[in-house]
Design a protein around this motif. Structure first.
Motif, PDB file in Angstrom:
ATOM      1  N   UNK A 163     -12.010   7.564  -2.595  1.00  0.00           N
ATOM      2  CA  UNK A 163     -11.098   6.423  -2.483  1.00  0.00           C
ATOM      3  C   UNK A 163     -10.497   6.372  -1.081  1.00  0.00           C
ATOM      4  N   UNK A 164     -10.376   5.169  -0.546  1.00  0.00           N
ATOM      5  CA  UNK A 164      -9.743   4.959   0.759  1.00  0.00           C
ATOM      6  C   UNK A 164      -8.575   3.998   0.579  1.00  0.00           C
ATOM      7  N   UNK A 165      -7.423   4.348   1.167  1.00  0.00           N
ATOM      8  CA  UNK A 165      -6.196   3.592   0.944  1.00  0.00           C
ATOM      9  C   UNK A 165      -5.837   2.730   2.156  1.00  0.00           C
ATOM     10  N   UNK A 166      -5.516   1.473   1.892  1.00  0.00           N
ATOM     11  CA  UNK A 166      -5.074   0.570   2.948  1.00  0.00           C
ATOM     12  C   UNK A 166      -4.021  -0.390   2.412  1.00  0.00           C
ATOM     13  N   UNK A 167      -3.659  -1.377   3.233  1.00  0.00           N
ATOM     14  CA  UNK A 167      -2.634  -2.342   2.844  1.00  0.00           C
ATOM     15  C   UNK A 167      -1.299  -2.055   3.518  1.00  0.00           C
ATOM     16  N   UNK A 168      -0.359  -2.969   3.348  1.00  0.00           N
ATOM     17  CA  UNK A 168       0.934  -2.913   4.044  1.00  0.00           C
ATOM     18  C   UNK A 168       1.674  -1.607   3.831  1.00  0.00           C
ATOM     19  N   UNK A 169       1.556  -1.044   2.637  1.00  0.00           N
ATOM     20  CA  UNK A 169       2.251   0.199   2.312  1.00  0.00           C
ATOM     21  C   UNK A 169       1.820   1.334   3.229  1.00  0.00           C
ATOM     22  N   UNK A 170       0.591   1.277   3.717  1.00  0.00           N
ATOM     23  CA  UNK A 170       0.044   2.344   4.568  1.00  0.00           C
ATOM     24  C   UNK A 170      -0.063   1.917   6.030  1.00  0.00           C
ATOM     25  N   UNK A 171       0.499   0.751   6.336  1.00  0.00           N
ATOM     26  CA  UNK A 171       0.494   0.230   7.709  1.00  0.00           C
ATOM     27  C   UNK A 171       1.897   0.162   8.309  1.00  0.00           C
TER      28      UNK A 171
END
Length: 325
Positions: A48-56
């Motif tokens: 799994x790879x995590x992205x999106x505003x929460x991780x930016x």
């Protein structure tokens, strides 16, 4: 400038609490719950790879489709698939090989069909939610254009998470079901068997640490995103639109000192207003893609008028920048 700082100060405490809760609930309910189940109960899931505003470092108050996007990376071993990547237009076609476990996801010609993977993932996630016990939170699962949406509820708090089936092909390039918006795939490409290049992890790489020069880009984004998404006029202007606009605007200036937030706010809102007037906002990587194509001209005009009012009226600007503690 003082008004912007007061806005951020009032935003700070509740936003910090929401970010902390969001990361905890993703770890507890998804990473250690739903996603763990998916990996243990399917031979197709790799990682799994995590992205999106929460991780930016760009999350703002309230649920948003761009808050958390998790790529469910599928196994792409030799012998499973062959693929052809079109670098110029950012898409790929993937074909199952003779002894591939992906035969059931293929067209008659053997090409992998994104919609079949979305349906498979929806079924797997529903099975996970029905099989595991998650204390204190409720998980609502539904389909979405990208794959599967999991909405996490805990009392009054809500977080939207997208789970997206993806193949990693070549050098760290991820390909996912194509977005519903017109223009992501060139004309003539068979929509049912094409996979679009994902920019989720590229966005995270650029956005997460873009203030390493002690700039005010993250603060600017949080102010503008919060202000616009409180107004129904801007309901068609998504967080992705604003991220692309920020990346483009960032190329126009190097002057990002904390004391320049007021100037950058005025210029960035002006940048957005001009894009709406011209009805053109380019994708940062896909140069031929206009992200405003699917928004009706009348809606673009209404948004342009509203931004002009905010820029030209100190009274209106003060009103939209008022956020009660």
């Amino acid at each position: 400038m003082q008004l912007l700082r007061r806005f951020l100060d009032n935003l700070g405490a509740p936003l910090s609490k929401e970010i902390k809760w969001s990361k905890e609930v993703v770890d507890q309910s998804l990473k250690d719950g739903v996603l763990k189940y998916c990996q243990e109960n399917s031979d197709l899931v790799s990682n799994f790879e995590y992205g999106g505003s929460l991780y930016e470092n760009l999350k703002t108050i309230g649920p948003d489709d761009s808050d958390a996007i998790i790529l469910v990376t599928l196994k792409a071993k030799n012998g499973f698939i062959s693929f052809d990547v079109n670098e110029a237009h950012g898409y790929a076609v993937i074909k199952s090989l003779e002894n591939s476990p992906y035969k059931e996801f293929s067209s008659e010609d053997g090409f992998l069909m994104p919609v079949k993977f979305k349906n498979w993932l929806l079924k797997l996630v529903n099975s996970a939610v029905n099989s595991i016990s998650v204390s204190s939170v409720a998980l609502k699962v539904s389909s979405c254009s990208a794959g599967v949406k999991v909405q996490i509820h805990e009392q009054s708090k809500v977080l939207d998470v997208q789970l997206v089936p993806a193949f990693q092909l070549g050098n760290d390039q991820y390909f996912v079901p194509p977005p519903s918006q017109h223009g992501y795939l060139p004309e003539g490409v068979v929509q049912d068997t094409a996979w679009s290049k994902s920019y989720i992890l590229l966005l995270k790489m650029l956005l997460k640490d873009m203030d390493k020069d002690h700039g005010c880009r993250h603060d600017l984004f949080k102010v503008v995103n919060t202000v616009l998404h409180r107004e129904p006029t801007f309901s068609c202007l998504t967080t992705l639109h604003l991220k692309m606009a920020l990346l483009l605007y960032n190329k126009t200036t190097n002057d990002w000192g904390k004391d320049k937030l007021g100037d950058r706010f005025t210029e960035f809102v002006g940048f957005l207003r001009d894009a709406l007037q011209q009805k053109v906002l380019k994708h940062f990587w896909i140069k031929d893609l206009n992200l405003l194509t699917d928004i009706p001209p009348a809606t673009l005009e209404n948004m342009h008028t509203r931004l002009s009012t905010i820029l030209n009226s100190e009274k209106k600007r003060s009103k939209v920048l008022t956020l009660e503690a």
